[in-house]
Design a protein around this motif. Structure first.
Motif, PDB file in Angstrom:
ATOM      1  N   GLN A   7     -11.327 -17.075   8.047  1.00  0.00           N
ATOM      2  CA  GLN A   7     -10.621 -15.893   8.512  1.00  0.00           C
ATOM      3  C   GLN A   7     -10.009 -15.235   7.276  1.00  0.00           C
ATOM      4  OE1 GLN A   7      -7.806 -17.524  11.278  1.00  0.00           O
ATOM      5  NE2 GLN A   7      -9.256 -17.507  12.982  1.00  0.00           N
ATOM      6  N   LEU A   8     -10.214 -13.912   7.144  1.00  0.00           N
ATOM      7  CA  LEU A   8      -9.773 -13.188   5.963  1.00  0.00           C
ATOM      8  C   LEU A   8      -8.526 -12.370   6.294  1.00  0.00           C
ATOM      9  CD1 LEU A   8     -13.255 -12.029   4.644  1.00  0.00           C
ATOM     10  CD2 LEU A   8     -12.002 -14.112   4.104  1.00  0.00           C
ATOM     11  N   PHE A   9      -7.596 -12.313   5.327  1.00  0.00           N
ATOM     12  CA  PHE A   9      -6.312 -11.653   5.553  1.00  0.00           C
ATOM     13  C   PHE A   9      -5.941 -10.835   4.320  1.00  0.00           C
ATOM     14  CE2 PHE A   9      -6.393 -15.501   8.043  1.00  0.00           C
ATOM     15  CZ  PHE A   9      -5.807 -15.155   9.245  1.00  0.00           C
ATOM     16  N   TYR A  10      -4.912  -9.991   4.500  1.00  0.00           N
ATOM     17  CA  TYR A  10      -4.192  -9.404   3.374  1.00  0.00           C
ATOM     18  C   TYR A  10      -3.033 -10.354   3.054  1.00  0.00           C
ATOM     19  CZ  TYR A  10      -6.626  -5.071   4.745  1.00  0.00           C
ATOM     20  OH  TYR A  10      -7.573  -4.150   5.060  1.00  0.00           O
ATOM     21  N   ALA A  11      -2.793 -10.604   1.788  1.00  0.00           N
ATOM     22  CA  ALA A  11      -1.745 -11.547   1.394  1.00  0.00           C
ATOM     23  C   ALA A  11      -0.695 -10.840   0.547  1.00  0.00           C
ATOM     24  CB  ALA A  11      -2.330 -12.712   0.624  1.00  0.00           C
ATOM     25  N   THR A  12       0.561 -11.306   0.665  1.00  0.00           N
ATOM     26  CA  THR A  12       1.664 -10.780  -0.138  1.00  0.00           C
ATOM     27  C   THR A  12       2.326 -11.931  -0.881  1.00  0.00           C
ATOM     28  OG1 THR A  12       3.264 -11.042   1.652  1.00  0.00           O
ATOM     29  CG2 THR A  12       2.078  -8.948   1.550  1.00  0.00           C
ATOM     30  N   GLY A  36       4.150 -11.652  -8.515  1.00  0.00           N
ATOM     31  CA  GLY A  36       4.818 -10.484  -7.979  1.00  0.00           C
ATOM     32  C   GLY A  36       4.426  -9.195  -8.671  1.00  0.00           C
ATOM     33  N   GLU A  37       3.334  -9.210  -9.484  1.00  0.00           N
ATOM     34  CA  GLU A  37       2.887  -8.010 -10.187  1.00  0.00           C
ATOM     35  C   GLU A  37       2.125  -7.075  -9.254  1.00  0.00           C
ATOM     36  OE1 GLU A  37       3.730  -7.166 -13.230  1.00  0.00           O
ATOM     37  OE2 GLU A  37       4.932  -8.995 -13.342  1.00  0.00           O
ATOM     38  N   ILE A  38       1.618  -7.576  -8.147  1.00  0.00           N
ATOM     39  CA  ILE A  38       1.001  -6.735  -7.118  1.00  0.00           C
ATOM     40  C   ILE A  38       1.652  -7.075  -5.789  1.00  0.00           C
ATOM     41  CG2 ILE A  38      -1.223  -6.421  -8.287  1.00  0.00           C
ATOM     42  CD1 ILE A  38      -2.370  -8.610  -6.640  1.00  0.00           C
ATOM     43  N   ASP A  39       1.659  -6.100  -4.867  1.00  0.00           N
ATOM     44  CA  ASP A  39       2.335  -6.273  -3.581  1.00  0.00           C
ATOM     45  C   ASP A  39       1.402  -6.759  -2.489  1.00  0.00           C
ATOM     46  OD1 ASP A  39       4.774  -5.176  -4.640  1.00  0.00           O
ATOM     47  OD2 ASP A  39       3.796  -3.216  -4.528  1.00  0.00           O
ATOM     48  N   LEU A  40       0.124  -6.448  -2.617  1.00  0.00           N
ATOM     49  CA  LEU A  40      -0.797  -6.754  -1.514  1.00  0.00           C
ATOM     50  C   LEU A  40      -2.172  -7.055  -2.088  1.00  0.00           C
ATOM     51  CD1 LEU A  40      -0.713  -6.732   1.640  1.00  0.00           C
ATOM     52  CD2 LEU A  40      -1.726  -4.452   1.534  1.00  0.00           C
ATOM     53  N   LEU A  41      -2.795  -8.123  -1.589  1.00  0.00           N
ATOM     54  CA  LEU A  41      -4.148  -8.495  -2.045  1.00  0.00           C
ATOM     55  C   LEU A  41      -5.049  -8.648  -0.822  1.00  0.00           C
ATOM     56  CD1 LEU A  41      -6.080  -9.289  -4.303  1.00  0.00           C
ATOM     57  CD2 LEU A  41      -5.304 -11.657  -4.068  1.00  0.00           C
ATOM     58  N   VAL A  61      -1.836  -2.541  -4.939  1.00  0.00           N
ATOM     59  CA  VAL A  61      -2.915  -3.267  -4.265  1.00  0.00           C
ATOM     60  C   VAL A  61      -3.866  -3.855  -5.309  1.00  0.00           C
ATOM     61  CG1 VAL A  61      -4.791  -3.148  -2.601  1.00  0.00           C
ATOM     62  CG2 VAL A  61      -2.764  -1.705  -2.309  1.00  0.00           C
ATOM     63  N   GLY A  62      -4.039  -5.158  -5.264  1.00  0.00           N
ATOM     64  CA  GLY A  62      -5.010  -5.801  -6.147  1.00  0.00           C
ATOM     65  C   GLY A  62      -6.419  -5.570  -5.634  1.00  0.00           C
ATOM     66  N   VAL A  63      -7.300  -5.038  -6.482  1.00  0.00           N
ATOM     67  CA  VAL A  63      -8.672  -4.712  -6.060  1.00  0.00           C
ATOM     68  C   VAL A  63      -9.646  -5.369  -7.027  1.00  0.00           C
ATOM     69  CG1 VAL A  63     -10.356  -2.890  -5.658  1.00  0.00           C
ATOM     70  CG2 VAL A  63      -7.962  -2.537  -5.034  1.00  0.00           C
TER      71      VAL A  63
END
Length: 869
Positions: free
Chosen positions: A217-222, A93-98, A40-42
Motif C-alpha cells: 500500500q502506497l502513501f504520502y509520508a511526512t 525535515g528538509e522536505i514536508d511531503l514525500l 514535495v520530494g520528487v
C-alpha cells in the motif's frame, strides 16, 4: 486560471468581465493570505511520480497531489532527489511531503503516514523473455538490480537467503538505470513496482516475469510528528474520491494505466461491407432470387448463433470476449449471473464496473498480456465492488486474431474452483495438521525435520529436537475422561506456542507427545546446550502452572528428551527415536526434568528389547516359578508363607524380580503374568488343603495396580478359585498404598465383591505411601504389613520406632492383624515384640524356598509378591 466551461455565460459582457476580474483579484488575495508552502520530494518513478518539464510533480500521485493543492490552497515547491536522498531529506525535515512511500513498521517509526492508501501495487521482476524466469529458485547465480534502500531490495535479499540462493544484488539510485542495465546485458533482471515496470517495459524491450511478491500500500509520508494537517487533508480527499467512481482519482488512474491500444477494424467488417455492396448491386438489379437466398442464409446464421448461445449458456463456466479496451463484447449466462446483470448491461463495460479496484487491476494485467499475443492459464481471485464475496477461478485466456494475424479481442473461459480450493485446503489440513490442536502432525514434522537437518548441514549451525511428554496424563484421562484430556492438550499446545520463537517448529506427535525443533543454534556444543536448557526450563515452568479445566484445576509437569542434530543418525526418524529415548530417561530420573540423548541409551534399549522378548518366551515356555517365604507368630510357629516369583532363565539362571517386574509393568506383560501367578498360587493352596498338616494355610496375593484395575480382575479371581477348588477364605490379596490414589471408589467396590466370597485383603508396605485415613477405614482390610525399611533401622532410628508403634496402635484400633516383614535378626524381633508386634516374616525365619520345603506343621499364610524379595 482556467474558467470552468460549465459556467453559464452572463447576459452582459461588461458585467461578466467585471465580475471575472473581481473574482480573480479575490482568489489571488485569498491565496496569498492563506497559501501554505509544501516542499514535495520528487524522484523519477513513472507513472506514479516524476517531475514534468516545468519541474512540477506529475504522474498518478503527482496529479492527485496537484488536485489536493488546488483545493487546499497549498503552494507546492518541488525538491528533486534520488530515492535514498528523498528518504534522508524527509527524516531531516528538509522536505514536508514525500509521495510513493510503501508502508512498513520500520518506516512508521521514522515518519508519519495517512490512513487511506493512495495506491496499491506490488513488486515484480523484469528480464529478457529468453531468460524464462518462473520462480525464485531460478534466480540462483543471477545479477539482480533493485533500488537502494527500498523495501524491495531488503525483502528480495532476505528471500534469497531463506532459500539458500546465491545471487548478486545491484544497488540502484534510479530505476531506469536498472532497466537500462538489463537491456544492455549488465544485469539479468531488475525488480520494480508493477506500475513503473509495466509503464517502461516496452521501451527497454523487456518482459514481466511471473515472479511477483510483496503487495504494498502506497502513501504520502511526512516527517515524524510534523504536518499532521497535510495527512488529514490527504485522507479526506482520498476517501471522498475513492468512494466516487467518476472522481478525479479514477480519471487519473485511467489516464496513467497504460497507452490505450487502438482498436483495429476486423477484416470481417470489410467483407461485410463488400457483401453489402454486392447485395445492393443485386438489389438494384432486382434479383429476387438472391434476396431469398440472403434471407435463408440470415435465418441459418441466426439459428446457428442461437444454437451456439444455447450451448455456451449451458456450460458451467464463465465464457466472455473482451475488445482491446478490455470492454466486454460477449458474456454467457454464467458471467451475467456472476454480475447480476443482463447481457445488455454487461456488454460495453469493463471489469472496473463489476469488481473492486485491486481485482480489476490484476485482471487488466493478465488481459493485456493476452492482447500482446500470450496465451495464459492461471488462477485469478476476484472480489465484488465492495471487496467482498471472494471467489477463485481457473482462467484460460487466448488472443483472437483476424485474417491478417492482428489481435482484435481476447476470449476467456473461467471456471469457479473456490470450493475445490477449500476442499484441497481441508484435505491438506487433515493430512498435515493435528485436528485437536492445529499443530503440524507427525507427517509434516518429519518433512520439517528433514529440511531443518539440511539447513543445519549447509550452515554449520547446531539444531536440536525436543521430545516433550506430559507426566501422568493417562491418569487424568482415565479419571476425568477423554473430553477433559482433550481440553488439557489444547491448553498445553497454547502454552508451548507462547514460549517458542516464530522460527521454531512445534508439532504434536500424538497423544500427549509434542516435538519442538530448534534451529540456528551456536555451533559450539556447550553454548548450544545452554540455550536448549534455557528453552526447556521455560517450557517446564510454563507446563507446571495449574491448568484451569471446567470444574477442576489440574497441576501437571512434563519430561523432555533432547537429541542434537550433530549426533550420528541414519535418517530423521532415528533422531526422533533418540529424543524419545532421552525423554524416557528424564521420566526415570523423576519426571519434570530434561535429559540429553547418550549412545548408551541405545544399548540399554536393545538390552530391554531382548529381555522383553525372552520374558514373553518365559511365559509361554513355563520358565517362571514361585518360591515361598515363611511367616510366623511370636512363638515361632509357622503361620504361612509369602510367595515370590522367580524366573529360571536357560542361560542366566535365576533372574532377580527387580530386573523383569518393572519391564512387565511397562509392557503390559504384568497382566498375563499376574493371571499365571493367581492360578499357580490357588493350585498350591488347593494342594496344601489335601495335606492334614498344611490344611489350615491361607494364600495372600500381592496384586499390581494395573491388574487390580483391569475390568476382568474380579472374574479372574473367582474363576481361579473355582477351577482349582481353593478355599476363598484362605486366599489373601495384598494391595500397595499407591493403588489407593487411583479411582478409590472402584477399588472399594471390587474389594467388596471379593470380600463377599470370603477373600481376605492385606495392605502391603504400609507407611511408605500417602494413604488417607478416611479411605483406610472404608477399606475391607484384614491385615497391615509394616514395610521392611522401618524394620531395618528400627534399632538405630527413633523415628522408625515411632512409626512402627503408630502402625501397631492403628492396627489395634481398626482390629487389623499387623505383620512385620524383613525381620533378619533376633534383636529386631525382640524390639518388635516390645512394641507389641506378634507376627513376623524375614530371613530370621527362613529364606524364599520351593513349596515342598515349607514346614508341614502349624498354620501359614502364603503371599504372592510381584516385586523383589
Amino acid at each position: 486560471m482556467e474558467v470552468d466551461p460549465r459556467m453559464k455565460p452572463l447576459r452582459s459582457p461588461r458585467l461578466a468581465h467585471l465580475l471575472l476580474c473581481l473574482g480573480l483579484l479575490s482568489c489571488a488575495w485569498s491565496h496569498a493570505a492563506e497559501a501554505q508552502t509544501v516542499r514535495v520530494g520528487v524522484y523519477a518513478n513513472e507513472p506514479k511520480i516524476f517531475a514534468d518539464a516545468s519541474g512540477q510533480p506529475t504522474g498518478i500521485l503527482g496529479e492527485l497531489l496537484q488536485a489536493m493543492a488546488n483545493e487546499e490552497k497549498w503552494q507546492l515547491q518541488t525538491v528533486p532527489c534520488a530515492w535514498q536522498q528523498c528518504l534522508q531529506l524527509l527524516q531531516e525535515g528538509e522536505i514536508d511531503l514525500l509521495p510513493d512511500v510503501a508502508f512498513s513498521e520500520e518506516r512508521a517509526r521514522l515518519m508519519d503516514f495517512h490512513q487511506v492508501p493512495s495506491l496499491f501495487s506490488w513488486s515484480q521482476l523484469y528480464s529478457h523473455e529468453e531468460l524464462r524466469l518462473h520462480s525464485v529458485l531460478d534466480l540462483r547465480g543471477l545479477r539482480i538490480a533493485a533500488l537502494e534502500g527500498s523495501i524491495q531490495y531488503q525483502y528480495l535479499q532476505s528471500l534469497l537467503d531463506s532459500f539458500g540462493l546465491q545471487a548478486q544484488m545491484i544497488a540502484l539510485s534510479d530505476l531506469r538505470q536498472g532497466f537500462a542495465m538489463v537491456h544492455d546485458g549488465d544485469a539479468d533482471a531488475v525488480v520494480a513496482n508493477q506500475l513503473f515496470g509495466d509503464y517502461h517495459v516496452a521501451n527497454y524491450r523487456l518482459s514481466a516475469t511471473p515472479i511477483m511478491f510483496q503487495p504494498a500500500q502506497l502513501f504520502y509520508a511526512t516527517p515524524k510528528g510534523e504536518n499532521r494537517n497535510l495527512l488529514e487533508a490527504i485522507d479526506r480527499h482520498l476517501q471522498n474520491w475513492q468512494a466516487s467512481p467518476g472522481s478525479i482519482y479514477f480519471q487519473v488512474l485511467q489516464r496513467w494505466s497504460g497507452e490505450a491500444q487502438r482498436r483495429s477494424i476486423p477484416v470481417l467488417f470489410w467483407w461485410g461491407l463488400a457483401l453489402l455492396a454486392a447485395l445492393l448491386t443485386l438489389a438494384i438489379g432486382g434479383s429476387l432470387l438472391l434476396r431469398r437466398q440472403v434471407a435463408d442464409k440470415t435465418r441459418h446464421l441466426k439459428a446457428s448463433e442461437a444454437r451456439l448461445n444455447t450451448i455456451l449458456d449451458s456450460v458451467e463456466a464463465h465464457i466472455y470476449i473482451k475488445d482491446p479496451q478490455l470492454r466486454y463484447q460477449y458474456a454467457n449466462r454464467k458471467v451475467c449471473e456472476l454480475f447480476g446483470r443482463t447481457v445488455d448491461q454487461v456488454i460495453g463495460h469493463t471489469d472496473a464496473d463489476f469488481f473492486d479496484s485491486e481485482t480489476a487491476q490484476a485482471l487488466g494485467i493478465n488481459d493485456r498480456r493476452v492482447l500482446a499475443g500470450e496465451r495464459i492459464e492461471n488462477e485469478e481471485t476476484n472480489r465484488d465492488r465492495q471487496g467482498r464475496n471472494e471467489r477463485t477461478y481457473f482462467s484460460v485466456k487466448l488472443p483472437l486474431r483476424a485474417a491478417d494475424d492482428s489481435i482484435y479481442a481476447l476470449c476467456g473461459i473461467s471456471t469457479d474452483i473456490t470450493e475445490h480450493k477449500k476442499n484441497l485446503e481441508q484435505i491438506h489440513q487433515l493430512a498435515y495438521y493435528d485436528a485437536l490442536t492445529g499443530l503440524p502432525n507427525r507427517r509434516l514434522l518429519l518433512e520439517h525435520l528433514q529440511f531443518a537437518l539440511a539447513r543445519s548441514a549447509r550452515s554449520g549451525r547446531e539444531g536440536a529436537l525436543l521430545f516433550i511428554d506430559l507426566d501422568n496424563f493417562k491418569q487424568l484421562n482415565d479419571t476425568l475422561g477423554h473430553d477433559m484430556g482433550d481440553l488439557l492438550l489444547q491448553q498445553v499446545s497454547s502454552r508451548l506456542l507462547d514460549q517458542v520463537r516464530l522460527e521454531d517448529n512445534l508439532s504434536r506427535l500424538g497423544g500427549d507427545e509434542f516435538v519442538l525443533i530448534l534451529e540456528n543454534l551456536d555451533p559450539e556444543p556447550q553454548a548450544a546446550i545452554a540455550i536448549i536448557e534455557q528453552v526447556a526450563d521455560k517450557l517446564l515452568r510454563a507446563l507446571a502452572r495449574p491448568f484451569e479445566l471446567p470444574g477442576y484445576s489440574h497441576s501437571g509437569s512434563a519430561s523432555i528428551g533432547v537429541a542434537l542434530f550433530s549426533q550420528p543418525y541414519d535418517k530423521p526418524e532415528e533422531l526422533l527415536k533418540h529424543a524419545d529415548l532421552a525423554m524416557y530417561e528424564a521420566k526415570a530420573a523423576g519426571r519434570n526434568t530434561l535429559c540429553f540423548f547418550d549412545p548408551r541409551m541405545q544399548e540399554a534399549l536393545a538390552a530391554r528389547a531382548t529381555l522383553e522378548h525372552e520374558l514373553r518366551r518365559a511365559l509361554s515356555e513355563g520358565q517362571l516359578l514361585l518360591h515361598y517365604q515363611p511367616q510366623v507368630d511370636e512363638q515361632g510357629e509357622l503361620l504361612g508363607a509369602e510367595a515370590l516369583i522367580r524366573w529360571r532363565h536357560p542361560q542366566r539362571g535365576l533372574v532377580p524380580p527387580g530386573e523383569f517386574i518393572p519391564l512387565a509393568e511397562s509392557t503390559g506383560l504384568i497382566l498375563p503374568m499376574g493371571r499365571w501367578i493367581l492360578h499357580t498360587a490357588c493350585r498350591q493352596l488347593a494342594a496344601w488343603a489335601d495335606d492334614p498338616q498344611r490344611a489350615e494355610l491361607t494364600v495372600a496375593i500381592n496384586v499390581s495396580a494395573r491388574q487390580f484395575h483391569h475390568p476382568d480382575f474380579v472374574a479372574d479371581v473367582l474363576t481361579a478359585l473355582k477351577e482349582t477348588g481353593a478355599a476363598p477364605h484362605r486366599l489373601e490379596l495384598e494391595l500397595t498404598e499407591s493403588q489407593l490414589v487411583q479411582d478409590i471408589e472402584a477399588l472399594i467396590d471390587k474389594m467388596g465383591q471379593l470380600k463377599a466370597h470370603g477373600v481376605r485383603f492385606s495392605l502391603d508396605d504400609f507407611g511408605t505411601g500417602y494413604s488417607s485415613l478416611s479411605y483406610l477405614k472404608r477399606l475391607p482390610l484384614d491385615q497391615l504389613k509394616i514395610d521392611r525399611s522401618f524394620v531395618h533401622d528400627l534399632l538405630d532410628n527413633a523415628s522408625d520406632t515411632a512409626i512402627v508403634r503408630t502402625i501397631l496402635a492403628l492396627g489395634q484400633e481398626l482390629e487389623l492383624r499387623v505383620i512385620a516383614e524383613g525381620v533378619e535378626s533376633e534383636a529386631q524381633r525382640d524390639a518388635l515384640l516390645r512394641l507389641g508386634c506378634r507376627h513376623f516374616q524375614g530371613y530370621l525365619y527362613g529364606a524364599p524356598q520351593p513349596a515342598e520345603q515349607i514346614g508341614a506343621h502349624g498354620r501359614a499364610t502364603l503371599a504372592l509378591h510381584l516385586g523383589s524379595a
